[in-house]
Design a protein around this motif. Sequence first.
Motif, PDB file in Angstrom:
ATOM      1  N   ALA A 402      37.505 -33.222   7.931  1.00 41.72           N
ATOM      2  CA  ALA A 402      37.076 -33.946   6.739  1.00 41.72           C
ATOM      3  C   ALA A 402      35.568 -33.824   6.552  1.00 41.72           C
ATOM      4  O   ALA A 402      34.801 -33.988   7.495  1.00 41.72           O
ATOM      5  N   CYS A 403      35.164 -33.506   5.326  1.00 41.85           N
ATOM      6  CA  CYS A 403      33.747 -33.499   4.974  1.00 41.85           C
ATOM      7  C   CYS A 403      33.599 -34.057   3.568  1.00 41.85           C
ATOM      8  O   CYS A 403      34.572 -34.492   2.963  1.00 41.85           O
ATOM      9  N   ALA A 411      36.454 -26.199   5.932  1.00 39.05           N
ATOM     10  CA  ALA A 411      37.517 -25.196   5.866  1.00 39.05           C
ATOM     11  C   ALA A 411      37.351 -24.162   6.976  1.00 39.05           C
ATOM     12  O   ALA A 411      38.330 -23.726   7.593  1.00 39.05           O
ATOM     13  N   MET A 412      36.103 -23.786   7.238  1.00 39.95           N
ATOM     14  CA  MET A 412      35.832 -22.844   8.323  1.00 39.95           C
ATOM     15  C   MET A 412      36.188 -23.461   9.676  1.00 39.95           C
ATOM     16  O   MET A 412      36.799 -22.819  10.532  1.00 39.95           O
ATOM     17  N   GLY A 413      35.785 -24.728   9.879  1.00 38.15           N
ATOM     18  CA  GLY A 413      36.105 -25.403  11.136  1.00 38.15           C
ATOM     19  C   GLY A 413      37.597 -25.504  11.350  1.00 38.15           C
ATOM     20  O   GLY A 413      38.103 -25.266  12.462  1.00 38.15           O
ATOM     21  N   SER A 429      49.831 -28.770  12.742  1.00 42.23           N
ATOM     22  CA  SER A 429      49.192 -28.344  11.498  1.00 42.23           C
ATOM     23  C   SER A 429      47.712 -28.723  11.555  1.00 42.23           C
ATOM     24  O   SER A 429      47.360 -29.808  12.006  1.00 42.23           O
ATOM     25  N   VAL A 430      46.844 -27.821  11.083  1.00 43.66           N
ATOM     26  CA  VAL A 430      45.399 -28.055  11.026  1.00 43.66           C
ATOM     27  C   VAL A 430      44.949 -27.773   9.602  1.00 43.66           C
ATOM     28  O   VAL A 430      45.032 -26.638   9.127  1.00 43.66           O
ATOM     29  N   THR A 431      44.494 -28.802   8.890  1.00 41.26           N
ATOM     30  CA  THR A 431      44.087 -28.669   7.499  1.00 41.26           C
ATOM     31  C   THR A 431      42.703 -29.277   7.292  1.00 41.26           C
ATOM     32  O   THR A 431      42.109 -29.808   8.229  1.00 41.26           O
ATOM     33  N   ASN A 432      42.205 -29.189   6.076  1.00 38.59           N
ATOM     34  CA  ASN A 432      40.908 -29.783   5.742  1.00 38.59           C
ATOM     35  C   ASN A 432      41.000 -30.506   4.415  1.00 38.59           C
ATOM     36  O   ASN A 432      41.825 -30.160   3.554  1.00 38.59           O
ATOM     37  N   THR A 433      40.157 -31.518   4.245  1.00 35.39           N
ATOM     38  CA  THR A 433      40.186 -32.315   3.022  1.00 35.39           C
ATOM     39  C   THR A 433      38.852 -33.021   2.826  1.00 35.39           C
ATOM     40  O   THR A 433      38.013 -33.047   3.732  1.00 35.39           O
TER      41      THR A 433
END
Length: 612
Positions: A402-403, A411-413, A429-433
């Motif tokens: 999260a950022c 997204a890169m992390g 699952s590994v996602t970003n938001t």
Amino acid sequence: MEAASKTDAKKEKTSIKTKVQRLGSKLSGMVMPNIGAFIAWGLITALFMDSGWLPNAQLAKMITPMVTYLLPLLIAFTGGSMVDDHRGGVVGAIATMGVIVGTNIPMFIGAMIMGPLGGWCIKKFDAWAQPRTKQGFEMLVNNFSAGILGMLLAIIGFFGIGPVVSGLSAALAVGVDWIIKRNLIPLANIFIEPAKILFLNNAINQGILTPLGIQASASAGKSILFLLEPDPGPGLGVLLAFMFFGKGSAKSSASGAAIIHFFGGIHEIYFPYVLMKPALFLSVIAGGVSGTFMFNLLGAGLKASPSPGSIISILLMTPKGLGNYVAVLSGVAVATAVSFLVSMVILKRDKSEDTDLEASQAKMANMKGSAKGTSSDASAASNEDARAILSTANEVNHIIFACDAGMGSSAMGASILRDKVKKAGLDLSVTNTAINNLKDEPGLLVVTQDELASRALQKTPTAVHVAVENFLNSPKYDEIVTGLKTKEVSGTVDSAPKSDDKAKKETTEESNIQDIDVSKIKVIDFIHHDQNVGSATMGRSLFKDNMKKSGVTGIKVQHLSVGEVDDEEDVLVIASRDTAKRIKLSFKNVQVLVVDNLMDAPEYDKLIAELK
């Protein structure tokens, strides 16, 4: 005396810079979570307007309502929710309707004012009204206070703030038009390029250029303002120079960084390369000025703001016509070439030893922390071993990075950790938001940067939290994978369901009143999250009434979220077992009472008896 005055001047300068960075973070925080809506409006405009790729009079009817109502209201809701969650967002959106209806231009600046103002007003009202609200009237007071306050602010916005902001926007638009007509717009990049690397890019782009650009695009069909900050040319030129003339790790990593920067649109990745050699600020300035000069010369412009600043996004937002594409690509090419040539001269003349890229990345992380109002080394979370954190958690089945915006470095992390998790054979699952989109749910592991850790904890108090200094390069990722592997091996024992008797015994042990020093208690906090706001409110009200009946006075009783707790010895926190785990991990000094039912716990009578 002279040294002291220099120190004072430096402190004042730092303070001004910090204030500007914090303001920029707040402005971008209102726009970035809604950037998808801006892109949707840009695509609809580019496709369906009279001069678009697929002219359609029926579908083109969406263009004006979206820019007039939808986009400002989304900004206002986000700004209000940043101050006081969903309730603040609702009041902020209501208030913004006043400035929208009271003017005849897209009211983005008005939304950035009225949204947070509405959130602040309802937050202050709640702080005053909650202790004075009688039991059973909480819902009535909450609903009518939001409606009445929103109505009053909308009226104020209509008659007062709307006309002022309209006049200010018109003056700024005239000023920008004057600058463009006299071919002075390239000079803006003298400030924009260094500001990007100092993490003021979002403040400049989303806070200033995007609102003015949308006004220009709505009337002229395109605007050069959308190209000033997202132009990938200056950064690409620096990275290409490192590919050919750099040294050590900087040279070997530059090619991959160039691909991510140019096609992925993550401009943060080239910032450490410039910080390694501060003379390269000249490169990006020269590239930015020359690229904007070419944009202006050829009449380039975009329909809407591209995000991220990828060449793909830029081309998608370019208006129909070969000339428009040539103008945009020419500006990017010129910016790249000039930045490359200046960087080449600087790198070839540089005789110093190779500068450590990791040290430069750490410096960038600290600067980014400063831009958000904190310092990365000030966070205690950054010193915690991720394996130790995971050892206290229940089963983890979803990891979210999260950022502020939910894109870019997060997204890169997520991509880096996803690869490590896959190689370790873990089915996760590994996602970003965006941090504002976080939802509290079981089995969640949230990874954030240090400066955002408290905000993430407030949004997801029952999740597992790991804070890192730098999304692009953190040793915590290996610790997370090791901790998850360890839990997988021992999971059959650790995650075995407890019998009811065992669970009750554990709760009783955790809730032992004898472990609490009641003589120190001055504040009692009932802790809520998204799933138990109502029970925390009722629990506080009932507990306060029972205290009053028992003659206990002088103690403040309130209900808060985890992120609002003050870490003091005189604070007693009352929370459910899952929330209490997050409290104990996050705070060192508060006392904690764990209960099964916030509204009616047997421990309350014992506690009140001890407080007499």
